[in-house]
Design an enzyme around this catalytic site. Structure first.
Site, PDB file in Angstrom:
ATOM      1  N   ASP A 155      15.159  -8.949  -3.828  1.00 40.95           N
ATOM      2  CA  ASP A 155      14.684  -9.186  -5.200  1.00 40.95           C
ATOM      3  C   ASP A 155      14.783  -7.934  -6.066  1.00 40.95           C
ATOM      4  O   ASP A 155      14.064  -7.795  -7.049  1.00 40.95           O
ATOM      5  CB  ASP A 155      13.248  -9.694  -5.194  1.00 40.95           C
ATOM      6  CG  ASP A 155      12.293  -8.790  -4.422  1.00 40.95           C
ATOM      7  OD1 ASP A 155      12.750  -7.742  -3.909  1.00 40.95           O
ATOM      8  OD2 ASP A 155      11.096  -9.119  -4.334  1.00 40.95           O
ATOM      9  N   LYS A 158      -0.763   2.757  -3.344  1.00 43.24           N
ATOM     10  CA  LYS A 158      -0.861   2.776  -4.808  1.00 43.24           C
ATOM     11  C   LYS A 158      -2.007   3.702  -5.237  1.00 43.24           C
ATOM     12  O   LYS A 158      -3.141   3.524  -4.814  1.00 43.24           O
ATOM     13  CB  LYS A 158      -1.098   1.368  -5.337  1.00 43.24           C
ATOM     14  CG  LYS A 158       0.055   0.405  -5.066  1.00 43.24           C
ATOM     15  CD  LYS A 158      -0.277  -1.006  -5.499  1.00 43.24           C
ATOM     16  CE  LYS A 158       0.861  -1.957  -5.154  1.00 43.24           C
ATOM     17  NZ  LYS A 158       0.554  -3.354  -5.498  1.00 43.24           N
ATOM     18  N   ASP A 185      12.597  -4.466 -10.342  1.00 49.67           N
ATOM     19  CA  ASP A 185      12.017  -5.416  -9.404  1.00 49.67           C
ATOM     20  C   ASP A 185      11.921  -6.764 -10.117  1.00 49.67           C
ATOM     21  O   ASP A 185      11.222  -6.904 -11.115  1.00 49.67           O
ATOM     22  CB  ASP A 185      10.633  -4.924  -8.980  1.00 49.67           C
ATOM     23  CG  ASP A 185       9.906  -5.891  -8.037  1.00 49.67           C
ATOM     24  OD1 ASP A 185      10.403  -7.016  -7.809  1.00 49.67           O
ATOM     25  OD2 ASP A 185       8.835  -5.519  -7.533  1.00 49.67           O
TER      26      ASP A 185
END
Length: 360
Positions: free
Chosen positions: A111, A162, A223
């Site tokens: 993707d 993250k 993305d």
């Protein structure tokens, strides 16, 4: 470099309703299934054998691509009975690889739209004698991504989740979803259970002293996990901003596929795609959008940065911005559908039923 694995098993839940009937890599971008662009770029880089790791709607891939000979490739398909994650999927297809233990094996996420210099990544891997090499890209706001700091030579120092605070943002480099594995490293991934390369395989290899090399390439990277990103990626392919040898026509403001019909005074701009058998009627204005095969855009409709599903219909004077319309859905005349709206497959919206402004 002759061998690659393509990870195409994800359910694409963030892309629904686009992925209700179609696996994410098979959703059309610039007129062809997105996977076609990845296969064509791999072939252009010298890859000739690709194993597709499939799971969700796995039965769709082989009837479309067959053995890959039409693309100059040899394709094989391996289906996961239960989703195994990125690492588990790589391990699950290992028996189909032909490489020797020290040979490089390219791995792509299914993707990611990228302008990555695949050959340069492989050369970096071989020149540094790495166990795994990673494509890294720099982003303006890295808070939504895992961070991958490297030393002056490009050797990976850590994999950081993250960041939650400004102090945790130690680099703007992120994992861009393309790797080169030493073939023998793939066999160290646990078999038969879900494994994440990002959260398990790579950190454990690093802790064990393995050499993980990063190569920064920020030419183009997107993305395609959300509808807005997917629509933008398709438009960028048509406009020539994102490179692909698989775009079925010349790059420009619009791409009209064979058997599509567009009225003489309809206006198509911004990398718009009109799929086979679709019809855009007089006075319609479509910008930066994808009209999938068999869809109908009625007179005076205005569509911006949106995706209209196969066989869907958008009624006269309706205004759609940043919207996804599922396959077979019908949007009646004089509706206004704005940013982030998703209309499910086969839904019917009556005339003037959804508005963000007065009907006067």
């Amino acid at each position: 470099m002759t061998e690659a694995i393509l990870l195409v098993g994800g359910k694409g839940t963030r892309l629904r309703p686009l992925t209700v009937h179609t696996p994410k890599p098979m959703v059309r971008a610039a007129g062809v299934p997105f996977l076609t662009h990845q296969l064509a770029r791999a072939r252009a880089a010298g890859v000739d054998h690709i194993v597709l790791a499939t799971s969700y709607l796995a039965e769709v891939f082989e009837p479309h691509f067959g053995d890959g000979s039409s693309l100059g490739l040899h394709l094989e398909y391996v289906t996961e009975e239960e989703p195994l994650g990125t690492g588990g999927a790589i391990r699950n297809v290992a028996a189909r690889l032909r490489s020797a233990p020290d040979d490089p094996v390219l791995v792509f996420n299914g993707d990611i739209l990228t302008g990555l210099d695949i050959g340069a990544l492989v050369r970096t891997h071989e020149d540094t004698r790495a166990d795994v090499s990673l494509h890294l890209t720099k982003v303006t706001d890295p808070r939504a991504y895992g961070l991958v700091p490297t030393d002056d030579t490009g050797r990976v120092l850590a994999f950081l989740e993250k960041p939650q605070t400004p102090e945790e943002i130690v680099t703007d480099q992120i994992n861009a979803g393309a790797y080169v594995f030493r073939r023998s490293v793939i066999d160290t991934i646990p078999q038969g259970r879900p494994v994440s390369v990002e959260r398990e395989t790579f950190p454990e290899l690093l802790a064990a002293g393995a050499h993980l090399q990063g190569m920064v390439d920020s030419t183009y990277w997107l993305d395609l996990g959300t509808p807005a990103a997917f629509v933008r990626g398709s438009a960028d392919l048509v406009l020539g901003r994102a490179p692909s040898p698989a775009v079925p026509g010349r790059c420009g403001d619009r791409l009209i596929l064979p058997t599509a019909r567009v009225a003489a005074d309809a206006k198509l701009t911004g990398g718009t795609v009109v799929g086979e058998g679709a019809y855009v009627a007089e006075g319609a204005r479509v910008s930066g959008s994808t009209i999938l095969p068999g869809a109908v855009i009625e007179p005076g409709a205005v569509i911006t940065d949106s995706l209209i599903g196969a066989r869907a219909r958008v009624g006269e004077r309706s205004v759609l911005t940043g919207t996804v319309i599922g396959d077979g859905a019908i949007i009646g005349p004089d509706n206004e559908l704005l940013d982030g709206m998703r209309i499910w497959c086969d839904a019917k919206i009556p005339a003037g039923a959804v508005r963000f402004s007065s009907d006067q």
